[in-house]
Scaffold this active site. Structure first.
Site, short mmCIF file in Angstrom:
data_model
loop_
_atom_site.label_atom_id
_atom_site.label_comp_id
_atom_site.label_asym_id
_atom_site.label_seq_id
_atom_site.Cartn_x
_atom_site.Cartn_y
_atom_site.Cartn_z
N ILE A 179 91.63 -7.33 -74.79
CA ILE A 179 92.89 -7.13 -75.50
C ILE A 179 92.98 -5.60 -75.63
O ILE A 179 92.02 -4.94 -76.03
CB ILE A 179 92.92 -7.85 -76.88
CG1 ILE A 179 94.24 -7.55 -77.60
CG2 ILE A 179 91.72 -7.53 -77.76
CD1 ILE A 179 94.49 -8.44 -78.83
N SER A 180 94.11 -5.04 -75.20
CA SER A 180 94.24 -3.58 -75.19
C SER A 180 94.24 -3.03 -76.61
O SER A 180 94.49 -3.77 -77.57
CB SER A 180 95.55 -3.19 -74.49
OG SER A 180 95.65 -3.83 -73.25
N CYS A 181 94.00 -1.73 -76.75
CA CYS A 181 93.96 -1.16 -78.11
C CYS A 181 95.37 -1.14 -78.71
O CYS A 181 96.38 -1.14 -77.99
CB CYS A 181 93.31 0.21 -78.13
SG CYS A 181 93.96 1.31 -76.92
N TYR B 257 100.52 -1.10 -77.13
CA TYR B 257 101.68 -2.01 -77.13
C TYR B 257 102.98 -1.27 -77.46
O TYR B 257 103.93 -1.37 -76.69
CB TYR B 257 101.41 -3.22 -78.05
CG TYR B 257 100.23 -4.03 -77.53
CD1 TYR B 257 100.43 -5.05 -76.61
CD2 TYR B 257 98.93 -3.71 -77.89
CE1 TYR B 257 99.35 -5.76 -76.08
CE2 TYR B 257 97.84 -4.42 -77.38
CZ TYR B 257 98.06 -5.44 -76.48
OH TYR B 257 97.01 -6.13 -75.94
N ARG C 259 97.37 -9.81 -85.09
CA ARG C 259 96.54 -9.43 -83.94
C ARG C 259 95.16 -10.12 -83.98
O ARG C 259 94.61 -10.50 -82.95
CB ARG C 259 96.39 -7.91 -83.94
CG ARG C 259 95.57 -7.34 -82.82
CD ARG C 259 95.64 -5.82 -82.86
NE ARG C 259 94.56 -5.24 -82.09
CZ ARG C 259 94.63 -4.98 -80.78
NH1 ARG C 259 95.71 -5.25 -80.11
NH2 ARG C 259 93.59 -4.45 -80.15
#
Ligand code: SAH
Length: 237
Positions: A77-79, A83, A50
Site C-alpha cells: 500500500i503506497s505511503c 494518493y 486507511r
C-alpha cells in the site's frame, strides 16, 4: 525517497479512536505540505479508514509516511501522501470515469470512489491473484460494492468500460502502455511513474487534448514497484 524502512510486524494495540485521531492529524499535515488542496479529496481522505486496508500486523503504522507490505508478490500500500499527489495532479473529480492499474490494497480505489461519487465509476485492475483477493475482501467488508475490481493485466487496460476520464498507474512502467493511451478520453489525463524499478522514477502526467495531441509533464521523483504484464518490465528484458 530511496531506502524506506518498513517497521517490524507487531500485534495492533491502537484503538479505532486513536487511529481516527491519527488520520485527522495526517490530513492536516498533507494540507500544510501542499499535497492536499481540494475539498472533495480532503473529505475522501477523512472518510476512508486507511487502517482497514492494511494487514493486521502492520495496522498500527497506517498513518506513517511509508509504504507497507500487503499480501502478494512485491505488493504494497503506497505511503499516504502519494494518493493526494496522484489525485490532485489528475484533478480527479465527481462524475469521472476512473481506471486504476494496480489495485494493491484497494485503498486508492476506495478513495477514488468517494471522490467520483455514484455518478462516476471506478474500475481497478490487479495482476496478482493473492493481492486481488485481499482487495476484493476489503471492498466487500467496507461495502464498496460499486467499485469494479478486475483480475488481469492492467497494462492492457479494460476495454469494456473505456474510454476513461482519468487513468492512474500505481506501478512503474518502461513507457506509458499504448492501450492505456488509446483508452483515455479526449480531454482526459493519465498519471504514472516511469522508470526502472532499480532507481527513483519520474512521475509523469499525460494529457490527451481534444484534438488528440498528447502532452506530458514531469511532476517529480517517486519510488514504485515495477509494472508487470505485456507492457511492463517482465517482458521488457
Ligand atoms: N494502489 C495500491 C498500491 C499499488 S502497489 C493501493 O492503494 O494499495 C502496485 C500494485 O500493482 C501491486 O499490487 C502489483 O501487483 C500491481 N501490478 C503490477 N503490475 C500490474 C499489471 N500489469 N496489472 C495490474 N496490476 C499490476
Amino acid at each position: 525517497m530511496l531506502g524506506w524502512v518498513v517497521p517490524p510486524p507487531k500485534r495492533p494495540i491502537k484503538t479505532k479512536k486513536e487511529l481516527l485521531e491519527e488520520r485527522r492529524e495526517k490530513i492536516q499535515w498533507l494540507i500544510k505540505q501542499n499535497f492536499l488542496k481540494s475539498q472533495r479529496i480532503i473529505n475522501a481522505m477523512l472518510k476512508v479508514p486507511r487502517e482497514e486496508f492494511i494487514p493486521e500486523l502492520y495496522r498500527d503504522y497506517a498513518y506513517l509516511e511509508v509504504p507497507l507490505p500487503i499480501p502478494g508478490r512485491k505488493a504494497t500500500i503506497s505511503c499516504p501522501h502519494s494518493y493526494p499527489l496522484f489525485y490532485e495532479t489528475l484533478e480527479l473529480m465527481e462524475h469521472d470515469k476512473f481506471l486504476e492499474v494496480g489495485t494493491g490494497s484497494g485503498y486508492g480505489a476506495a478513495l477514488a470512489m468517494e471522490i467520483v461519487g455514484t455518478k462516476g465509476k471506478v474500475v481497478t485492475i490487479e495482476i496478482d491473484e493473492e493481492t486481488y483477493e485481499f482487495a476484493r475482501k476489503n471492498f466487500e467488508r467496507l461495502k464498496y460494492k460499486d467499485i469494479l475490481p478486475i483480475l488481469g493485466d492492467g497494462s492492457l487496460g479494460y476495454l469494456p468500460e473505456a474510454p476513461y476520464d482519468k487513468i492512474c498507474i500505481t506501478a512503474s512502467c518502461p513507457k506509458i502502455p499504448d492501450p492505456l493511451i488509446y483508452q483515455l478520453k479526449f480531454g482526459g489525463k493519465l498519471i504514472t511513474p516511469i522508470g526502472s524499478p532499480r532507481s527513483v522514477q519520474d512521475l509523469i502526467l499525460m494529457e490527451k487534448e481534444q484534438d488528440g495531441t498528447l502532452k506530458t509533464k514531469s511532476i517529480g521523483n517517486v519510488l514504485y514497484v515495477p509494472l508487470r504484464g505485456k507492457y511492463g518490465w517482465s517482458d521488457y528484458f
